[in-house]
Design an enzyme around this catalytic site. Sequence first.
Site, mmCIF file in Angstrom:
data_model
loop_
_atom_site.group_PDB
_atom_site.id
_atom_site.type_symbol
_atom_site.label_atom_id
_atom_site.label_comp_id
_atom_site.label_asym_id
_atom_site.label_seq_id
_atom_site.Cartn_x
_atom_site.Cartn_y
_atom_site.Cartn_z
ATOM 1 N N ASP A 11 0.849 -1.189 0.000
ATOM 2 C CA ASP A 11 0.000 0.000 0.000
ATOM 3 C C ASP A 11 0.885 1.239 0.000
ATOM 4 O O ASP A 11 1.691 1.441 0.908
ATOM 5 C CB ASP A 11 -0.891 -0.038 1.249
ATOM 6 C CG ASP A 11 -1.928 1.055 1.249
ATOM 7 O OD1 ASP A 11 -2.123 1.699 0.196
ATOM 8 O OD2 ASP A 11 -2.551 1.267 2.298
ATOM 9 N N ASP A 106 -3.172 2.315 -5.880
ATOM 10 C CA ASP A 106 -1.992 2.316 -5.012
ATOM 11 C C ASP A 106 -1.913 1.124 -4.063
ATOM 12 O O ASP A 106 -1.148 1.146 -3.111
ATOM 13 C CB ASP A 106 -1.939 3.618 -4.210
ATOM 14 C CG ASP A 106 -2.904 3.612 -3.040
ATOM 15 O OD1 ASP A 106 -4.041 3.170 -3.228
ATOM 16 O OD2 ASP A 106 -2.510 4.042 -1.961
ATOM 17 N N GLU A 107 -2.681 0.106 -4.316
ATOM 18 C CA GLU A 107 -2.743 -1.016 -3.373
ATOM 19 C C GLU A 107 -2.874 -2.325 -4.131
ATOM 20 O O GLU A 107 -3.631 -2.393 -5.099
ATOM 21 C CB GLU A 107 -4.044 -0.879 -2.597
ATOM 22 C CG GLU A 107 -3.953 -0.658 -1.133
ATOM 23 C CD GLU A 107 -5.350 -0.631 -0.561
ATOM 24 O OE1 GLU A 107 -5.835 -1.663 -0.124
ATOM 25 O OE2 GLU A 107 -5.960 0.458 -0.571
HETATM 26 MG MG MG Z 1 -2.527 3.908 0.194
#
Ligand code: MG
Length: 365
Positions: A11, A106-107
């Site tokens: 993350d 983003d993960e």
């Molecule tokens: Mg994040």
Amino acid sequence: MHDIRKIIHIDMDAFYASVEQRDNHELKGKPVIVGGDPQSRGVVAACSYEARKFGIHSAMPCATAYKRCPHAAFIRPRFDVYKAVSLLIREIFLDYTDLVEPLSLDEAFLDVTINNKGISSATQIAQQIRREIFKKTEGLTASAGVSFNKFLAKVASDVNKPNGITVITPGQAPFFIDQLPIRKFFGVGKVTEERMLNLGIKNGADLKKVSLENLIHYFGKTGSYYYNIAHGRDSRPVQPNRERKSYGKETTLNTDIDDTNQMLDILGEIARKVIEGLRREDRQGLTLTLKLKYYDFQSVTRSVTFPEPISDLKLIMENLKILLANTEAGDKKVRLLGISVSNFLGVQKNTDGWVQLPLPFGIEG
Ligand SMILES: [Mg+2]
């Protein structure tokens, strides 16, 4: 040892805000809020750690964020830049394993039980990935969670944020789960948290004491999921090709409105964008959904399904008019309008340009 999986959850830290700080040195070390103008009714999409110290968090109205920290830098999102970074980090993941399941820009979850580099330590892989991300994105940091299932890996990545790593081994899992506050359980939102607290369930240890039957009684199907994760069990696989199920756009209005003609004008604008986006992504959907939020934040959806893919603006508008008439819009003021298309046909373009259509009658072969 074969049945113990090695799952990593990566993350990025305060992703959009970190990208903005990376690209503009004046923003470094300062409260940065990515989202709409402070005067608008938009919400915070992301904020830097410096902004979080003022109690600002994502999904908070920008106006509230402004009240809490008027000297913060309010920045408009640059999604094309975030997407480019997202592709870059995805390439790093794919170097190690094909089993990459992105959850957002983003993960992602990675299953590295078997990996392309033959590295047996998932912790080592996670550290290498974090270093590569830092190097290739020119200074962005990521946090990692390493464990033997998705639930624990996801929870773990949050423990040592930012720029940290947490490993939960099968031996550590029971203690880790026992002390975990209930809101930290993946899938527990505000409403569920409140219900759990009302039932006296404050943490994992409390959750573990509730029987499967009672959890199903209180939470329906999800009850068995809670039961399993409380006992450290989560067999969900990392799914690399989880396809987007719908495509939609929505907009928060500058002021609440009750004029349905005005709503239809705005919906027309949104519909144009949705049609354009579907075309770009080469998707054809059968179901059209209207979403709206009344002035009191209560939201409703209304849907219609067509026999053929929908892409015609006129047809969409005719149907939106009917769907809108099926709501209380007008009697009640509306603060948000949105449209989405779902129920996609499994159309995929082959490299030679031919379009492969699915079998029309669900014939299995
Ligand atoms: Mg994040």
